[in-house]
Design a protein around this motif. Sequence first.
Motif, short mmCIF file in Angstrom:
data_model
loop_
_atom_site.label_atom_id
_atom_site.label_comp_id
_atom_site.label_asym_id
_atom_site.label_seq_id
_atom_site.Cartn_x
_atom_site.Cartn_y
_atom_site.Cartn_z
N TYR A 79 0.82 -1.21 0.00
CA TYR A 79 0.00 0.00 0.00
C TYR A 79 0.86 1.27 0.00
N THR A 80 2.00 1.18 -0.66
CA THR A 80 2.85 2.33 -0.91
C THR A 80 2.78 2.65 -2.40
N ASP A 81 2.07 3.72 -2.75
CA ASP A 81 1.85 4.04 -4.16
C ASP A 81 3.07 4.71 -4.79
N GLN A 82 3.57 5.73 -4.16
CA GLN A 82 4.72 6.47 -4.69
C GLN A 82 5.80 6.53 -3.63
N LEU A 83 6.99 6.07 -3.99
CA LEU A 83 8.09 5.99 -3.05
C LEU A 83 9.14 7.05 -3.36
N SER A 84 9.45 7.87 -2.36
CA SER A 84 10.52 8.86 -2.46
C SER A 84 11.76 8.28 -1.77
N VAL A 85 12.69 7.79 -2.57
CA VAL A 85 13.89 7.16 -2.02
C VAL A 85 14.73 8.14 -1.20
N PRO A 86 14.94 9.40 -1.64
CA PRO A 86 15.73 10.33 -0.81
C PRO A 86 15.13 10.53 0.58
N ALA A 87 13.81 10.69 0.65
CA ALA A 87 13.19 10.88 1.97
C ALA A 87 13.33 9.63 2.83
N LEU A 88 13.18 8.47 2.20
CA LEU A 88 13.30 7.21 2.95
C LEU A 88 14.73 7.02 3.46
N LEU A 89 15.71 7.31 2.61
CA LEU A 89 17.11 7.23 3.05
C LEU A 89 17.40 8.27 4.12
N GLY A 90 16.80 9.45 3.97
CA GLY A 90 16.99 10.49 4.97
C GLY A 90 16.46 10.08 6.33
N ALA A 91 15.39 9.27 6.35
CA ALA A 91 14.82 8.82 7.62
C ALA A 91 15.79 7.92 8.39
N LEU A 92 16.72 7.30 7.67
CA LEU A 92 17.67 6.41 8.33
C LEU A 92 18.62 7.18 9.26
N VAL A 93 18.85 8.46 8.97
CA VAL A 93 19.78 9.25 9.79
C VAL A 93 19.23 9.48 11.19
N PRO A 94 18.05 10.09 11.35
CA PRO A 94 17.52 10.24 12.72
C PRO A 94 17.21 8.90 13.38
N LEU A 95 16.84 7.91 12.58
CA LEU A 95 16.59 6.58 13.15
C LEU A 95 17.88 5.99 13.73
N ALA A 96 18.98 6.17 12.99
CA ALA A 96 20.27 5.68 13.49
C ALA A 96 20.69 6.42 14.75
N LEU A 97 20.46 7.73 14.80
CA LEU A 97 20.80 8.50 15.99
C LEU A 97 19.92 8.09 17.18
N PHE A 98 18.65 7.85 16.91
CA PHE A 98 17.74 7.35 17.96
C PHE A 98 18.24 6.01 18.48
N THR A 99 18.62 5.13 17.56
CA THR A 99 19.13 3.80 17.95
C THR A 99 20.38 3.93 18.80
N LEU A 100 21.31 4.77 18.37
CA LEU A 100 22.55 4.97 19.12
C LEU A 100 22.26 5.51 20.53
N ALA A 101 21.32 6.44 20.61
CA ALA A 101 21.00 7.04 21.90
C ALA A 101 20.42 6.01 22.87
N VAL A 102 19.44 5.23 22.41
CA VAL A 102 18.82 4.26 23.32
C VAL A 102 19.77 3.11 23.65
N GLN A 103 20.64 2.75 22.69
CA GLN A 103 21.61 1.71 22.98
C GLN A 103 22.60 2.15 24.06
N ARG A 104 22.83 3.45 24.17
CA ARG A 104 23.70 3.99 25.21
C ARG A 104 22.94 4.29 26.50
N GLY A 105 21.66 3.95 26.53
CA GLY A 105 20.88 4.11 27.75
C GLY A 105 20.26 5.48 27.92
N ILE A 106 20.33 6.33 26.90
CA ILE A 106 19.73 7.66 26.99
C ILE A 106 18.21 7.55 26.90
N ARG A 107 17.50 8.16 27.83
CA ARG A 107 16.04 8.12 27.80
C ARG A 107 15.43 9.50 28.03
#
Length: 439
Positions: free
Chosen positions: A190-218
């Motif tokens: 159910y994804t009609d139109q995919l914007s690859v740049p936006a999807l790749l861009g989402a990986l940056v804050p997601l990676a930072l979020f992952t790094l933060a929680v892995q370090r115990g930041i809450r």
Amino acid sequence: MNTTPSSRRLFARGSWAQARRVADVLRAETVGGVLLVIAAAVALLFANSPWRDAYTALAGFTVGPAALHLDLSLATWAADGLLAIFFFVVGLELKREFLAGDLRDPRTALLPVAAAVGGMAVPALIYVAINLANPDALVGWAIPTATDIAFALAVLAVIGTHLPTALRTFLLTLAVVDDLLAITIIAVFYTDQLSVPALLGALVPLALFTLAVQRGIRSWWVLLPLAAITWVLVHESGVHATVAGVLLGFAVPVLGRHRVHGVSLSEHFEHRWRPLSAGFAVPVFAFFAAGVTVVGGDGDGGGFGAALVDTVTLGIVAGLVVGKTVGVLGATWLVQRFTRAELSDDLSWWDLLGLAQLAGIGFTVSLLVGELAFGTGTPQDDHVKIGVLGGSLLAALLATVVLRARNTHYRRIEKIETRDDDGDGVPDVYQQGEPRRDG
């Protein structure tokens, strides 16, 4: 030869820690289910009252920054934004189940996973079979595949007070796996139109979020902005924004040295966010999604009568009521057949029949998929709502008949177990280890 797979028990009692955690989840989801039903009932009352235009105007009221393409209606904010919280909790639940819960054992995980797959495949096939002559309706094949855990547990709490905990745990786990499969279907189909740049861009804050929680930041002022940016970019990519919730949930560590008040960061976040998900996010979505006019019949959709003969409605009802029952029960039987396992002594196939019928209560995700498939406000969307509401109600009624009878059976067993006619402190009728099945 005595250690064959036949010695295994399906729905055997899990660990004490798992039972305690499941009890906490059940309480939260049951309360959320009651609120969901109330919200849906209020929506139906508004949509079929003289104030229906006000309800429609409220759902369509637009708010948000247009520069970020976030000038969305309140109904869309509920579907894309609030449900992201729901799927965040689902992501937390899934990761912990398979890394630290009883389902980390593949043999234990096999049954609910197989039941979830069967409970999604058969309803989809039934829907497609009914709509073969209506190609435009085939896009809704995934609508009857999802189980609404909050709604189903609310019904189970009312009608199944004496049913074994193993059944409740199974329903909860099945629905969680069901949600994962549903969000995968939404992302892929159910994804009609995919914007690859936006999807790749989402990986940056997601990676930072992952790094933060892995370090115990809450700290909320660190995590919430990262989560919000991830959600916005996923929304911009064309993938449904609720997928961001699942990815963020998967990022939170289940194991490791960082603990909060003796529990993992994942469990800590779940305790914080589950009440918001079950008590606010899902009921608000239900309020905006369940409002369908079933009186009058002068709209573009032809009214309630037209919905009853539409193959979209019929496919959804048949998928939820028949497909879910056949899929869940059939998959459970296949697991039992090929693993040579046996049911736990205090269960029968009648219990599983009632539970499989209960899995036919589809609501939150089914309504979401319906909106994605046909578009909000279309005649087909109204028929989807009628089909989901009608099918869920019928599934709940059928489950009530079966599980009420089983409830009486378990109350009778409970009385037998506690009889001590001679006063020696030992039950006279029931002996430990004696099979308790009667059907």
